[in-house]
Design a protein around this motif. Structure first.
Motif, PDB file in Angstrom:
ATOM      1  N   ARG A  69       0.418   4.330  -3.006  1.00 37.09           N
ATOM      2  CA  ARG A  69       0.100   4.384  -4.442  1.00 37.09           C
ATOM      3  C   ARG A  69      -0.253   3.009  -5.003  1.00 37.09           C
ATOM      4  O   ARG A  69      -0.990   2.901  -5.980  1.00 37.09           O
ATOM      5  N   GLU A  70       0.314   1.970  -4.398  1.00 38.13           N
ATOM      6  CA  GLU A  70       0.013   0.596  -4.827  1.00 38.13           C
ATOM      7  C   GLU A  70      -0.050  -0.268  -3.575  1.00 38.13           C
ATOM      8  O   GLU A  70       0.725  -0.053  -2.635  1.00 38.13           O
ATOM      9  N   LEU A  71      -0.945  -1.242  -3.572  1.00 44.91           N
ATOM     10  CA  LEU A  71      -1.074  -2.133  -2.427  1.00 44.91           C
ATOM     11  C   LEU A  71      -1.532  -3.502  -2.885  1.00 44.91           C
ATOM     12  O   LEU A  71      -2.580  -3.631  -3.519  1.00 44.91           O
ATOM     13  N   GLU A  72      -0.717  -4.493  -2.628  1.00 48.73           N
ATOM     14  CA  GLU A  72      -1.090  -5.896  -2.802  1.00 48.73           C
ATOM     15  C   GLU A  72      -1.098  -6.460  -1.393  1.00 48.73           C
ATOM     16  O   GLU A  72      -0.032  -6.732  -0.822  1.00 48.73           O
ATOM     17  N   ALA A  73      -2.281  -6.597  -0.820  1.00 52.97           N
ATOM     18  CA  ALA A  73      -2.421  -6.972   0.589  1.00 52.97           C
ATOM     19  C   ALA A  73      -1.558  -8.185   0.938  1.00 52.97           C
ATOM     20  O   ALA A  73      -1.552  -9.190   0.228  1.00 52.97           O
ATOM     21  N   GLY A  74      -0.794  -8.014   2.006  1.00 55.98           N
ATOM     22  CA  GLY A  74       0.040  -9.102   2.502  1.00 55.98           C
ATOM     23  C   GLY A  74       1.336  -9.304   1.750  1.00 55.98           C
ATOM     24  O   GLY A  74       2.164 -10.121   2.149  1.00 55.98           O
ATOM     25  N   ARG A  75       1.546  -8.556   0.655  1.00 53.10           N
ATOM     26  CA  ARG A  75       2.723  -8.817  -0.166  1.00 53.10           C
ATOM     27  C   ARG A  75       3.545  -7.576  -0.524  1.00 53.10           C
ATOM     28  O   ARG A  75       4.754  -7.577  -0.423  1.00 53.10           O
ATOM     29  N   ARG A  76       2.888  -6.490  -0.966  1.00 53.69           N
ATOM     30  CA  ARG A  76       3.663  -5.364  -1.512  1.00 53.69           C
ATOM     31  C   ARG A  76       2.923  -4.053  -1.293  1.00 53.69           C
ATOM     32  O   ARG A  76       1.706  -3.982  -1.465  1.00 53.69           O
ATOM     33  N   ILE A  77       3.696  -3.032  -0.930  1.00 49.33           N
ATOM     34  CA  ILE A  77       3.144  -1.690  -0.788  1.00 49.33           C
ATOM     35  C   ILE A  77       4.140  -0.701  -1.378  1.00 49.33           C
ATOM     36  O   ILE A  77       5.342  -0.858  -1.232  1.00 49.33           O
ATOM     37  N   ARG A  78       3.602   0.290  -2.078  1.00 51.80           N
ATOM     38  CA  ARG A  78       4.426   1.377  -2.631  1.00 51.80           C
ATOM     39  C   ARG A  78       3.912   2.682  -2.063  1.00 51.80           C
ATOM     40  O   ARG A  78       2.718   2.991  -2.161  1.00 51.80           O
ATOM     41  N   LEU A  79       4.817   3.448  -1.440  1.00 52.59           N
ATOM     42  CA  LEU A  79       4.487   4.730  -0.829  1.00 52.59           C
ATOM     43  C   LEU A  79       5.327   5.805  -1.491  1.00 52.59           C
ATOM     44  O   LEU A  79       6.526   5.614  -1.696  1.00 52.59           O
ATOM     45  N   ARG A  87      11.394  13.903  -4.154  1.00 49.26           N
ATOM     46  CA  ARG A  87      10.410  12.852  -4.389  1.00 49.26           C
ATOM     47  C   ARG A  87      11.016  11.565  -3.851  1.00 49.26           C
ATOM     48  O   ARG A  87      12.134  11.193  -4.219  1.00 49.26           O
ATOM     49  N   SER A  88      10.294  10.919  -2.946  1.00 49.50           N
ATOM     50  CA  SER A  88      10.740   9.648  -2.377  1.00 49.50           C
ATOM     51  C   SER A  88       9.736   8.574  -2.767  1.00 49.50           C
ATOM     52  O   SER A  88       8.534   8.743  -2.579  1.00 49.50           O
ATOM     53  N   ASP A  89      10.238   7.490  -3.322  1.00 54.74           N
ATOM     54  CA  ASP A  89       9.397   6.396  -3.803  1.00 54.74           C
ATOM     55  C   ASP A  89       9.895   5.128  -3.118  1.00 54.74           C
ATOM     56  O   ASP A  89      10.982   4.640  -3.417  1.00 54.74           O
ATOM     57  N   ASP A  90       9.116   4.614  -2.165  1.00 56.33           N
ATOM     58  CA  ASP A  90       9.520   3.460  -1.356  1.00 56.33           C
ATOM     59  C   ASP A  90       8.617   2.269  -1.655  1.00 56.33           C
ATOM     60  O   ASP A  90       7.396   2.411  -1.679  1.00 56.33           O
ATOM     61  N   VAL A  91       9.234   1.099  -1.850  1.00 63.31           N
ATOM     62  CA  VAL A  91       8.493  -0.130  -2.104  1.00 63.31           C
ATOM     63  C   VAL A  91       8.945  -1.174  -1.094  1.00 63.31           C
ATOM     64  O   VAL A  91      10.149  -1.423  -0.937  1.00 63.31           O
ATOM     65  N   ILE A  92       7.975  -1.761  -0.401  1.00 64.65           N
ATOM     66  CA  ILE A  92       8.240  -2.829   0.555  1.00 64.65           C
ATOM     67  C   ILE A  92       7.567  -4.079   0.018  1.00 64.65           C
ATOM     68  O   ILE A  92       6.363  -4.081  -0.249  1.00 64.65           O
ATOM     69  N   THR A  93       8.359  -5.139  -0.143  1.00 64.31           N
ATOM     70  CA  THR A  93       7.837  -6.406  -0.636  1.00 64.31           C
ATOM     71  C   THR A  93       8.144  -7.493   0.381  1.00 64.31           C
ATOM     72  O   THR A  93       9.275  -7.583   0.869  1.00 64.31           O
ATOM     73  N   VAL A  94       7.140  -8.309   0.695  1.00 65.01           N
ATOM     74  CA  VAL A  94       7.311  -9.418   1.628  1.00 65.01           C
ATOM     75  C   VAL A  94       6.977 -10.705   0.889  1.00 65.01           C
ATOM     76  O   VAL A  94       5.884 -10.839   0.325  1.00 65.01           O
ATOM     77  N   THR A  95       7.932 -11.637   0.868  1.00 66.87           N
ATOM     78  CA  THR A  95       7.687 -12.927   0.231  1.00 66.87           C
ATOM     79  C   THR A  95       7.908 -14.033   1.245  1.00 66.87           C
ATOM     80  O   THR A  95       8.846 -13.972   2.054  1.00 66.87           O
ATOM     81  N   PRO A  96       7.037 -15.055   1.227  1.00 66.42           N
ATOM     82  CA  PRO A  96       7.215 -16.172   2.155  1.00 66.42           C
ATOM     83  C   PRO A  96       8.528 -16.897   1.890  1.00 66.42           C
ATOM     84  O   PRO A  96       8.971 -17.023   0.748  1.00 66.42           O
ATOM     85  N   ALA A  97       9.147 -17.358   2.958  1.00 67.87           N
ATOM     86  CA  ALA A  97      10.367 -18.168   2.853  1.00 67.87           C
ATOM     87  C   ALA A  97       9.996 -19.610   3.173  1.00 67.87           C
ATOM     88  O   ALA A  97       8.994 -19.869   3.845  1.00 67.87           O
TER      89      ALA A  97
END
Length: 152
Positions: A69-79, A87-97
């Motif tokens: 449903r949302e995609l910020e390439a390399g950073r965040r995805i919402r499925l 209803r399952s709403d999953d968000v994966i966020t990757v931030t550089p350390a």
């Protein structure tokens, strides 16, 4: 509604872990509650891409279709997966350390629907146990992925 959140460090480049997790077929590798996951379309990952994920629910297997449903390439995805039961709403966020690695944040919201609403008061407890097992599997998968990206 039940919510689960986990934060996992990744000892490799952020783009490596984002590519792995945003290809949601990887969920079958690390979530013990998932028996299979396949992509339903071709081409580059984009909003609208879909994945069929088969989830164990007791003795049964329940197929769910997750859509990006949302995609910020390399950073965040919402499925999001929606059925008559949930209803399952999953968000994966990757931030550089700062150490060249990354921090992975996985957030999941689960809402029961229809006749399943009757067990909603117990959902939080069950979802926490399911989430803890998935988080442990994710941790192992990220460690293996980091070791592979360091070697290659």
């Amino acid at each position: 509604m039940a919510r689960y959140r986990t934060e996992q460090p990744f000892a490799g480049p952020p783009e490596v872990v984002f590519d792995y997790l945003s290809n949601f077929t990887s969920v079958a590798e690390w979530d013990p509650g998932v028996t299979a996951a396949t992509r339903l379309d071709d081409g580059p990952l984009a909003v609208g891409s879909r994945f069929r994920v088969v989830v164990k629910t007791g003795p049964r297997a329940t197929p769910l279709v997750y859509e990006v449903r949302e995609l910020e390439a390399g950073r965040r995805i919402r499925l999001v997966a929606e059925s008559s039961m949930l209803r399952s709403d999953d968000v994966i966020t990757v931030t550089p350390a700062g150490d060249g690695g990354a921090l992975v944040v996985y957030e999941a919201d689960l809402e029961l629907r229809g006749v399943a609403v009757v067990v909603s008061p117990l959902l939080g407890l069950v979802f926490d146990r399911i989430g803890d097992r998935a988080a442990a599997g994710l941790r192992r998968a990220l460690d293996d992925l980091a070791a592979g990206s360091a070697a290659g």
